[in-house]
Design a protein around this motif. Structure first.
Motif, PDB file in Angstrom:
ATOM      1  N   VAL A  55       0.831  -1.208   0.000  1.00 40.66           N
ATOM      2  CA  VAL A  55       0.000   0.000   0.000  1.00 40.66           C
ATOM      3  C   VAL A  55       0.864   1.256   0.000  1.00 40.66           C
ATOM      4  N   THR A  56       2.046   1.172   0.599  1.00 44.07           N
ATOM      5  CA  THR A  56       2.965   2.309   0.563  1.00 44.07           C
ATOM      6  C   THR A  56       3.704   2.366  -0.768  1.00 44.07           C
ATOM      7  N   ASP A  57       4.005   1.193  -1.336  1.00 45.44           N
ATOM      8  CA  ASP A  57       4.612   1.172  -2.678  1.00 45.44           C
ATOM      9  C   ASP A  57       3.690   1.838  -3.696  1.00 45.44           C
ATOM     10  N   ALA A  58       2.359   1.705  -3.484  1.00 45.48           N
ATOM     11  CA  ALA A  58       1.378   2.262  -4.422  1.00 45.48           C
ATOM     12  C   ALA A  58       1.026   3.711  -4.106  1.00 45.48           C
ATOM     13  N   HIS A  59       1.673   4.326  -3.130  1.00 43.18           N
ATOM     14  CA  HIS A  59       1.371   5.705  -2.735  1.00 43.18           C
ATOM     15  C   HIS A  59       1.482   6.649  -3.942  1.00 43.18           C
ATOM     16  N   GLY A  60       0.415   7.385  -4.199  1.00 44.33           N
ATOM     17  CA  GLY A  60       0.398   8.306  -5.323  1.00 44.33           C
ATOM     18  C   GLY A  60      -0.033   7.679  -6.630  1.00 44.33           C
ATOM     19  N   GLY A  61      -0.348   6.379  -6.605  1.00 43.15           N
ATOM     20  CA  GLY A  61      -0.749   5.688  -7.828  1.00 43.15           C
ATOM     21  C   GLY A  61      -1.922   4.768  -7.585  1.00 43.15           C
ATOM     22  N   ILE A  62      -1.841   3.575  -8.163  1.00 43.54           N
ATOM     23  CA  ILE A  62      -2.949   2.617  -8.106  1.00 43.54           C
ATOM     24  C   ILE A  62      -2.458   1.301  -7.521  1.00 43.54           C
ATOM     25  N   LEU A  63      -3.238   0.770  -6.598  1.00 45.53           N
ATOM     26  CA  LEU A  63      -3.041  -0.586  -6.097  1.00 45.53           C
ATOM     27  C   LEU A  63      -4.123  -1.457  -6.723  1.00 45.53           C
ATOM     28  N   PHE A  64      -3.711  -2.364  -7.595  1.00 46.46           N
ATOM     29  CA  PHE A  64      -4.657  -3.235  -8.294  1.00 46.46           C
ATOM     30  C   PHE A  64      -4.627  -4.611  -7.643  1.00 46.46           C
ATOM     31  N   ILE A  65      -5.747  -5.040  -7.095  1.00 44.84           N
ATOM     32  CA  ILE A  65      -5.857  -6.358  -6.461  1.00 44.84           C
ATOM     33  C   ILE A  65      -6.768  -7.223  -7.316  1.00 44.84           C
ATOM     34  N   ASP A  66      -6.181  -8.178  -8.005  1.00 44.23           N
ATOM     35  CA  ASP A  66      -6.968  -9.108  -8.813  1.00 44.23           C
ATOM     36  C   ASP A  66      -7.616 -10.139  -7.896  1.00 44.23           C
ATOM     37  N   GLU A  67      -8.827 -10.546  -8.240  1.00 44.58           N
ATOM     38  CA  GLU A  67      -9.611 -11.478  -7.425  1.00 44.58           C
ATOM     39  C   GLU A  67      -9.698 -10.993  -5.983  1.00 44.58           C
ATOM     40  N   ILE A  68     -10.118  -9.750  -5.820  1.00 46.18           N
ATOM     41  CA  ILE A  68     -10.186  -9.156  -4.489  1.00 46.18           C
ATOM     42  C   ILE A  68     -11.215  -9.860  -3.622  1.00 46.18           C
ATOM     43  N   GLY A  69     -12.174 -10.537  -4.252  1.00 48.85           N
ATOM     44  CA  GLY A  69     -13.167 -11.275  -3.480  1.00 48.85           C
ATOM     45  C   GLY A  69     -12.581 -12.454  -2.733  1.00 48.85           C
ATOM     46  N   GLU A  70     -11.388 -12.918  -3.134  1.00 50.61           N
ATOM     47  CA  GLU A  70     -10.739 -14.042  -2.460  1.00 50.61           C
ATOM     48  C   GLU A  70      -9.851 -13.578  -1.309  1.00 50.61           C
ATOM     49  N   LEU A  71      -9.713 -12.275  -1.123  1.00 52.61           N
ATOM     50  CA  LEU A  71      -8.850 -11.746  -0.069  1.00 52.61           C
ATOM     51  C   LEU A  71      -9.448 -12.068   1.296  1.00 52.61           C
ATOM     52  N   ASP A  72      -8.590 -12.386   2.262  1.00 47.99           N
ATOM     53  CA  ASP A  72      -9.053 -12.718   3.612  1.00 47.99           C
ATOM     54  C   ASP A  72      -9.943 -11.599   4.155  1.00 47.99           C
ATOM     55  N   PRO A  73     -11.119 -11.933   4.728  1.00 50.90           N
ATOM     56  CA  PRO A  73     -12.057 -10.891   5.207  1.00 50.90           C
ATOM     57  C   PRO A  73     -11.434  -9.953   6.233  1.00 50.90           C
ATOM     58  N   VAL A  74     -10.617 -10.492   7.140  1.00 49.98           N
ATOM     59  CA  VAL A  74      -9.982  -9.633   8.155  1.00 49.98           C
ATOM     60  C   VAL A  74      -9.005  -8.670   7.488  1.00 49.98           C
ATOM     61  N   LEU A  75      -8.260  -9.175   6.509  1.00 48.20           N
ATOM     62  CA  LEU A  75      -7.319  -8.316   5.793  1.00 48.20           C
ATOM     63  C   LEU A  75      -8.069  -7.253   4.992  1.00 48.20           C
ATOM     64  N   GLN A  76      -9.247  -7.601   4.464  1.00 48.79           N
ATOM     65  CA  GLN A  76     -10.072  -6.612   3.766  1.00 48.79           C
ATOM     66  C   GLN A  76     -10.454  -5.474   4.710  1.00 48.79           C
ATOM     67  N   ASN A  77     -10.831  -5.815   5.935  1.00 46.37           N
ATOM     68  CA  ASN A  77     -11.211  -4.780   6.899  1.00 46.37           C
ATOM     69  C   ASN A  77     -10.017  -3.896   7.255  1.00 46.37           C
ATOM     70  N   LYS A  78      -8.849  -4.501   7.384  1.00 46.30           N
ATOM     71  CA  LYS A  78      -7.648  -3.707   7.652  1.00 46.30           C
ATOM     72  C   LYS A  78      -7.347  -2.774   6.473  1.00 46.30           C
TER      73      LYS A  78
END
Length: 650
Positions: free
Chosen positions: A286-309
């Motif tokens: 998220v810091t590497d993407a500072h000022g740009g775009i963070l693209f998460i493919d298959e974001i629906g598969e991301l851990d729910p707790v990590l999604q909340n964070k």
């Protein structure tokens, strides 16, 4: 030596506590022995000097035992004012006190010597380590961190890097401009409008695999960075991560997405930090993407707790770090670590998440923070365009039928390119392996690739159907994810052996809701035809044994039974979806948008959908006609071009 003196002290005659000394000679020997021990402790010369300072020299050399005892007292207790002559009764007690004082002194001296010895040993070890470290540092300064072994491994890596078989075919044929992405005009405009704004939005992209979601996002950032209206710089980063492979530790020991803290004990921060027990924060994507775009493919598969964070980071635009090892008062903490712990790491980026899941399966909190864009499934004509464009970028020629053949076997752009790449390899091999010459991919190449991959046509060729209309057979519509498809439903009806005792059969594997649709159809048919279904033996079948999840096949089942009972053929270029009520009304269903595309891919020219789903009908359809229906009467009128009143009268 001191331990030997202690043993010698214990062997002095008459030296036990409260031992009465009657023998004057024994007292004299004891006093002499004590002076001998003092001489061993201080040395003869130093004992004389000590006795002189304490006015005990003459007493020490006296022949009188009493005076010598006074000298002992002055030397041992360091008190030159002692003058009282000891009486015979007190001599044992005085000598015992002197012995105790000497013993205590010797014991303390022994401990001090042992401690001093260990201190000296430890200092020697530290000194040797320090000398070794200084030598290592000097060697590094002169020769650097490399040695023969590290240089050998580096050379091996360099050699591996120098060997390149070829550039990936997919990298070569991947679209480089937005107009090269086929079939997503509306989605591309929506994507650009949300990034070209002075206040860009977080985005969720829905759609089937292989239709260009990732490529469109990457190109959209490049295009948006050129506009003066956007906050993106020209070098704005595009950080891509796959949600299916992103792993993290719930204890935050490691978190590649948000960042983590390497504690000095368990994980080992940098050596110079670990030696001083200072934790070291490690920055995340998220810091590497500072000022740009963070693209998460298959974001629906991301851990729910990590999604909340991740949602918390989107709100704060910073990542906070915590560690029980961090001491803000420690002067050894570097400034950058202090800044990270006190202020956090910057994480101001635009999130673009892509998923093949249905929107209802995505975290509602995430959806509420993002604009939503839908990428459409590809139709055969669009797949043909993708194949043609990829062939141009690959600099190969295609036989006329190749692109059309590939489009029959897949609806994914990525899969189509992979098939083209396999056929290209075959064509090069057939040409003798001369890649520099112009290569032409012929129909035989793609046919062989299809056989090797065991592929079957995704889209059936309706032009080869022997009958344009059939009795008791109709095409329903289904959807899985973002992909619609046709479902063949067939029915047969025979007069029952005995009136009123007919049987109604349906394959159970299609599901209980589909069976309910059959019974609803029986009730509707009696009303619209005037015939009692119990006078017939009726069998309804879903071809292929597919399971129908929901009531959306109700209208199609009703029409199939109607056709079978009245022997009326149904046009095979028509597909129908909708729930049927026992009153003959057509109710809304889900996935209409995808179902219409599935019907078009299957070669249908007309599709009937519920009137209540009119907002789900695409506005830019080509090659297919959509009819909105409210009742079964309208369905029969559209399919058979007749009125139910006429049917009932006949």
């Amino acid at each position: 030596m001191l331990k030997k003196l202690l043993k010698k002290l214990n062997r002095i005659p008459g030296s036990k506590l409260h031992e009465k000394l009657d023998d004057e000679e024994a007292v004299r020997r004891q006093v002499t022995a004590l002076f001998g021990i003092l001489s061993s402790i201080y040395g003869p010369d130093k004992l004389v000097l000590r006795a002189g300072k304490l006015d005990a020299l003459s007493l020490m050399r006296s022949s009188s035992v009493e005076e010598r005892i006074i000298a002992l007292q002055r030397i041992v207790f360091e008190n030159p004012t002692i003058e009282e002559r000891p009486t015979p009764e007190r001599i044992p007690e005085i000598l015992n006190d002197v012995e105790e004082a000497i013993a205590n002194f010797l014991a303390r001296k022994t401990v001090e010597e042992d401690l001093e010895k260990r201190v000296n040993e430890r200092m020697q070890e530290k000194h040797e380590d320090y000398i070794k470290e200084i030598r290592t540092q000097l060697v590094k300064e002169q020769s650097g961190p490399e040695n023969a072994q590290t240089l050998k491994k580096y050379a091996q890596l360099e050699k591996l890097d120098s060997v390149k078989l070829s550039k990936s075919t997919y990298e070569r044929v991947r679209p480089q401009q937005m107009e090269q992405i086929i079939g997503q005009e509306q989605a591309k405009r929506s994507l650009m409008s949300k990034l070209a704004s002075p206040f860009p939005q977080h985005i969720l992209i829905y759609g089937p695999p292989g239709v260009g979601k990732t490529t469109a996002a990457r190109i959209a950032l490049q295009e948006a960075a050129k506009l003066a209206s956007t906050p993106f710089a020209e070098e704005a980063p595009f950080v891509e991560v796959d949600g299916t492979t992103l792993r993290w530790d719930p204890r935050d020991i490691t978190n590649p997405l948000l960042g983590s803290v390497h504690d000095p004990i368990y994980q080992g921060a940098r050596r110079d930090l670990a030696d001083t027990a200072i934790p070291e924060p490690k920055l995340g994507l998220v810091t590497d993407a500072h000022g740009g775009i963070l693209f998460i493919d298959e974001i629906g598969e991301l851990d729910p707790v990590l999604q909340n964070k991740l949602l918390k980071v989107l709100e704060d635009k910073r990542v906070r770090f915590e560690s029980p090892y961090y001491d803000p008062e420690d002067p050894n903490v570097p400034k950058y670590i202090q800044k990270l712990f006190e202020e956090g790491a910057p994480a101001d980026f635009i999130l673009i998440g892509a998923t093949t899941r249905d929107p209802s399966e995505i975290n509602p909190a995430l959806r509420s923070r993002c604009a939503e864009i839908y990428f459409e499934p590809l139709v055969p004509q669009q797949v043909e365009e993708i194949v043609a464009g990829a062939a141009d970028r690959l600099q190969v020629s295609l036989e006329q039928s190749v692109a059309k053949t590939i489009a029959k076997y897949t609806i994914e752009g990525r899969k189509a390119v992979n098939l083209l790449s396999d056929a290209h390899g075959l064509a090069v091999y057939r040409a003798g392996g001369t890649a520099e010459e112009s290569v032409t991919i012929v129909q035989a190449d793609i046919e062989e690739v299809l056989r090797m991959n065991r592929l079957v046509p995704y889209v059936q060729d309706k032009e080869q159907d022997a009958e344009p209309a059939e009795v008791g057979k109709i095409h329903g519509l289904g959807v899985a994810g973002f992909l619609g498809s046709t479902i063949e439903i067939e029915a047969v009806a025979y007069p029952a052996d005995e009136a009123g005792k007919g049987r109604l059969r349906f394959n159970d594997t299609a599901g209980s809701m589909a069976k309910d649709s059959v019974f609803n159809a029986a009730a509707v048919l009696r009303r619209i035809t005037g015939l009692d279904v119990q006078d017939f033996d009726i069998h309804v079948n879903v071809v292929g044994g597919g399971r129908i999840d929901g009531p959306s096949a109700g209208v199609a089942i009703t029409l199939a039974i109607y056709s079978a009972m009245l022997s009326k053929p149904i046009p095979q270029d028509v597909a129908i979806t909708g729930e049927i009520s026992i009153q003959g009304k057509v109710k809304s269903v889900g996935g209409v948008f995808e179902k219409i595309f599935g019907a078009r891919q299957a070669g249908m020219t007309r599709v009937l959908v519920p009137y209540d789903n009119r907002r789900d009908v695409p506005s830019d359809l080509e090659g297919i006609e959509v009819h909105l229906i409210k009742t079964i009467d309208e369905v029969v009128g559209l399919v058979f071009e007749e009125r139910l009143e006429q049917v009932a009268a006949s």
